[in-house]
Design a protein around this motif. Structure first.
Motif, PDB file in Angstrom:
ATOM      1  N   LEU A 126       0.831  -1.208   0.000  1.00 38.37           N
ATOM      2  CA  LEU A 126       0.000   0.000   0.000  1.00 38.37           C
ATOM      3  C   LEU A 126       0.870   1.263   0.000  1.00 38.37           C
ATOM      4  O   LEU A 126       0.565   2.231  -0.701  1.00 38.37           O
ATOM      5  CB  LEU A 126      -0.938   0.007   1.208  1.00 38.37           C
ATOM      6  CG  LEU A 126      -2.145  -0.921   1.125  1.00 38.37           C
ATOM      7  CD1 LEU A 126      -2.927  -0.897   2.431  1.00 38.37           C
ATOM      8  CD2 LEU A 126      -3.025  -0.538  -0.038  1.00 38.37           C
ATOM      9  N   GLY A 127       1.951   1.264   0.769  1.00 39.54           N
ATOM     10  CA  GLY A 127       2.859   2.407   0.763  1.00 39.54           C
ATOM     11  C   GLY A 127       3.502   2.614  -0.593  1.00 39.54           C
ATOM     12  O   GLY A 127       3.642   3.745  -1.071  1.00 39.54           O
ATOM     13  N   THR A 128       3.880   1.521  -1.262  1.00 39.67           N
ATOM     14  CA  THR A 128       4.474   1.618  -2.592  1.00 39.67           C
ATOM     15  C   THR A 128       3.471   2.157  -3.601  1.00 39.67           C
ATOM     16  O   THR A 128       3.807   3.006  -4.433  1.00 39.67           O
ATOM     17  CB  THR A 128       4.985   0.235  -3.039  1.00 39.67           C
ATOM     18  OG1 THR A 128       5.862  -0.270  -2.042  1.00 39.67           O
ATOM     19  CG2 THR A 128       5.712   0.328  -4.351  1.00 39.67           C
ATOM     20  N   VAL A 129       2.240   1.699  -3.516  1.00 39.14           N
ATOM     21  CA  VAL A 129       1.200   2.179  -4.439  1.00 39.14           C
ATOM     22  C   VAL A 129       0.927   3.662  -4.210  1.00 39.14           C
ATOM     23  O   VAL A 129       0.820   4.449  -5.158  1.00 39.14           O
ATOM     24  CB  VAL A 129      -0.087   1.328  -4.283  1.00 39.14           C
ATOM     25  CG1 VAL A 129      -1.258   1.972  -5.002  1.00 39.14           C
ATOM     26  CG2 VAL A 129       0.153  -0.074  -4.802  1.00 39.14           C
ATOM     27  N   VAL A 130       0.826   4.075  -2.948  1.00 37.14           N
ATOM     28  CA  VAL A 130       0.574   5.492  -2.633  1.00 37.14           C
ATOM     29  C   VAL A 130       1.729   6.359  -3.124  1.00 37.14           C
ATOM     30  O   VAL A 130       1.526   7.409  -3.726  1.00 37.14           O
ATOM     31  CB  VAL A 130       0.332   5.678  -1.117  1.00 37.14           C
ATOM     32  CG1 VAL A 130       0.379   7.149  -0.726  1.00 37.14           C
ATOM     33  CG2 VAL A 130      -0.991   5.077  -0.721  1.00 37.14           C
ATOM     34  N   GLY A 131       2.961   5.923  -2.899  1.00 36.98           N
ATOM     35  CA  GLY A 131       4.116   6.693  -3.358  1.00 36.98           C
ATOM     36  C   GLY A 131       4.173   6.811  -4.872  1.00 36.98           C
ATOM     37  O   GLY A 131       4.481   7.872  -5.422  1.00 36.98           O
ATOM     38  N   THR A 132       3.857   5.727  -5.560  1.00 34.74           N
ATOM     39  CA  THR A 132       3.868   5.753  -7.026  1.00 34.74           C
ATOM     40  C   THR A 132       2.767   6.657  -7.563  1.00 34.74           C
ATOM     41  O   THR A 132       3.002   7.463  -8.474  1.00 34.74           O
ATOM     42  CB  THR A 132       3.695   4.332  -7.583  1.00 34.74           C
ATOM     43  OG1 THR A 132       4.696   3.489  -7.019  1.00 34.74           O
ATOM     44  CG2 THR A 132       3.810   4.320  -9.090  1.00 34.74           C
ATOM     45  N   LEU A 133       1.579   6.537  -7.018  1.00 33.71           N
ATOM     46  CA  LEU A 133       0.473   7.382  -7.483  1.00 33.71           C
ATOM     47  C   LEU A 133       0.738   8.857  -7.187  1.00 33.71           C
ATOM     48  O   LEU A 133       0.401   9.730  -7.996  1.00 33.71           O
ATOM     49  CB  LEU A 133      -0.839   6.936  -6.845  1.00 33.71           C
ATOM     50  CG  LEU A 133      -1.375   5.581  -7.319  1.00 33.71           C
ATOM     51  CD1 LEU A 133      -2.637   5.215  -6.545  1.00 33.71           C
ATOM     52  CD2 LEU A 133      -1.644   5.604  -8.810  1.00 33.71           C
ATOM     53  N   TRP A 134       1.328   9.135  -6.028  1.00 35.53           N
ATOM     54  CA  TRP A 134       1.639  10.523  -5.699  1.00 35.53           C
ATOM     55  C   TRP A 134       2.679  11.093  -6.671  1.00 35.53           C
ATOM     56  O   TRP A 134       2.600  12.238  -7.078  1.00 35.53           O
ATOM     57  CB  TRP A 134       2.136  10.639  -4.266  1.00 35.53           C
ATOM     58  CG  TRP A 134       2.423  12.051  -3.875  1.00 35.53           C
ATOM     59  CD1 TRP A 134       3.624  12.685  -3.896  1.00 35.53           C
ATOM     60  CD2 TRP A 134       1.476  13.021  -3.453  1.00 35.53           C
ATOM     61  NE1 TRP A 134       3.487  13.987  -3.496  1.00 35.53           N
ATOM     62  CE2 TRP A 134       2.179  14.220  -3.222  1.00 35.53           C
ATOM     63  CE3 TRP A 134       0.104  12.987  -3.233  1.00 35.53           C
ATOM     64  CZ2 TRP A 134       1.541  15.369  -2.787  1.00 35.53           C
ATOM     65  CZ3 TRP A 134      -0.509  14.143  -2.804  1.00 35.53           C
ATOM     66  CH2 TRP A 134       0.219  15.308  -2.582  1.00 35.53           C
ATOM     67  N   SER A 135       3.660  10.274  -7.047  1.00 31.63           N
ATOM     68  CA  SER A 135       4.690  10.784  -7.955  1.00 31.63           C
ATOM     69  C   SER A 135       4.140  11.021  -9.355  1.00 31.63           C
ATOM     70  O   SER A 135       4.649  11.870 -10.086  1.00 31.63           O
ATOM     71  CB  SER A 135       5.865   9.807  -8.019  1.00 31.63           C
ATOM     72  OG  SER A 135       5.490   8.621  -8.689  1.00 31.63           O
ATOM     73  N   ILE A 136       3.115  10.285  -9.743  1.00 36.76           N
ATOM     74  CA  ILE A 136       2.552  10.460 -11.083  1.00 36.76           C
ATOM     75  C   ILE A 136       1.487  11.554 -11.109  1.00 36.76           C
ATOM     76  O   ILE A 136       1.489  12.417 -11.986  1.00 36.76           O
ATOM     77  CB  ILE A 136       1.965   9.123 -11.589  1.00 36.76           C
ATOM     78  CG1 ILE A 136       3.093   8.114 -11.790  1.00 36.76           C
ATOM     79  CG2 ILE A 136       1.196   9.319 -12.883  1.00 36.76           C
ATOM     80  CD1 ILE A 136       2.620   6.713 -12.100  1.00 36.76           C
ATOM     81  N   PHE A 137       0.583  11.550 -10.133  1.00 38.10           N
ATOM     82  CA  PHE A 137      -0.562  12.463 -10.171  1.00 38.10           C
ATOM     83  C   PHE A 137      -0.463  13.626  -9.184  1.00 38.10           C
ATOM     84  O   PHE A 137      -1.319  14.502  -9.190  1.00 38.10           O
ATOM     85  CB  PHE A 137      -1.858  11.690  -9.895  1.00 38.10           C
ATOM     86  CG  PHE A 137      -2.121  10.614 -10.907  1.00 38.10           C
ATOM     87  CD1 PHE A 137      -2.396  10.945 -12.222  1.00 38.10           C
ATOM     88  CD2 PHE A 137      -2.074   9.287 -10.546  1.00 38.10           C
ATOM     89  CE1 PHE A 137      -2.627   9.966 -13.159  1.00 38.10           C
ATOM     90  CE2 PHE A 137      -2.308   8.294 -11.472  1.00 38.10           C
ATOM     91  CZ  PHE A 137      -2.580   8.626 -12.785  1.00 38.10           C
ATOM     92  N   GLY A 138       0.536  13.644  -8.332  1.00 36.44           N
ATOM     93  CA  GLY A 138       0.682  14.716  -7.353  1.00 36.44           C
ATOM     94  C   GLY A 138       1.127  16.014  -8.003  1.00 36.44           C
ATOM     95  O   GLY A 138       1.428  16.068  -9.199  1.00 36.44           O
ATOM     96  N   PRO A 139       1.168  17.086  -7.224  1.00 36.57           N
ATOM     97  CA  PRO A 139       1.583  18.373  -7.780  1.00 36.57           C
ATOM     98  C   PRO A 139       3.054  18.333  -8.186  1.00 36.57           C
ATOM     99  O   PRO A 139       3.895  17.798  -7.471  1.00 36.57           O
ATOM    100  CB  PRO A 139       1.350  19.356  -6.640  1.00 36.57           C
ATOM    101  CG  PRO A 139       1.352  18.523  -5.412  1.00 36.57           C
ATOM    102  CD  PRO A 139       0.854  17.176  -5.806  1.00 36.57           C
ATOM    103  N   ALA A 140       3.338  18.908  -9.334  1.00 37.94           N
ATOM    104  CA  ALA A 140       4.705  18.911  -9.856  1.00 37.94           C
ATOM    105  C   ALA A 140       5.399  20.207  -9.490  1.00 37.94           C
ATOM    106  O   ALA A 140       4.767  21.263  -9.384  1.00 37.94           O
ATOM    107  CB  ALA A 140       4.696  18.743 -11.366  1.00 37.94           C
ATOM    108  N   LYS A 141       6.688  20.126  -9.314  1.00 32.30           N
ATOM    109  CA  LYS A 141       7.478  21.323  -9.083  1.00 32.30           C
ATOM    110  C   LYS A 141       7.736  22.002 -10.420  1.00 32.30           C
ATOM    111  O   LYS A 141       7.659  21.388 -11.477  1.00 32.30           O
ATOM    112  CB  LYS A 141       8.816  20.974  -8.444  1.00 32.30           C
ATOM    113  CG  LYS A 141       8.706  20.431  -7.052  1.00 32.30           C
ATOM    114  CD  LYS A 141      10.099  20.166  -6.518  1.00 32.30           C
ATOM    115  CE  LYS A 141      10.045  19.667  -5.104  1.00 32.30           C
ATOM    116  NZ  LYS A 141      11.393  19.407  -4.577  1.00 32.30           N
TER     117      LYS A 141
END
Length: 118
Positions: free
Chosen positions: A56-71
């Motif tokens: 679950l932590g790996t999935v959350v981290g991957t989804l955050w890196s793809i769909f999260g706010p970008a710098k």
């Protein structure tokens, strides 16, 4: 023919994602969260629940890196950035012509620490 302005606008609209970083940070988050959950006795010390939390932590981290706010990319410069940089630098005082005035006072001496008995 490609217009230069169109190319820079397209480059600014492209979002850079880092899914490998997301996987690694997600693994770290999953390991840390599973340790905390085991120590607080929320989940038992068994392989299956710890693996579920890790996945679950790996999935959350991957989804955050793809769909999260970008710098903002480091190579893109805003049109107003030079104005902010110029405003942050104080103007030099050109009215003073005295270049011989220097501070010659010495700082006060640092007191020595008292001896300690062991």
């Amino acid at each position: 023919m490609t217009d230069v302005a169109t190319t820079t606008v397209e480059q600014q609209l492209v979002k850079k994602t880092h899914p490998v970083r997301g996987i690694l940070w997600g693994l770290m988050m999953g390991v840390g969260l599973s340790i905390v959950l085991v120590l607080t006795k929320v989940i038992p010390l068994a392989l299956a629940p710890m693996l579920v939390v890790l996945v679950l932590g790996t999935v959350v981290g991957t989804l955050w890196s793809i769909f999260g706010p970008a710098k903002h990319p480091k190579d893109v410069v805003d049109a107003t950035s030079h104005v902010v940089a110029e405003a942050a630098v104080p103007a030099a005082d050109t009215t003073s012509t005295d270049t011989t005035a220097t501070d010659t006072t010495e700082p006060p001496p640092i007191p020595e620490a008292p001896p300690t008995d062991m």
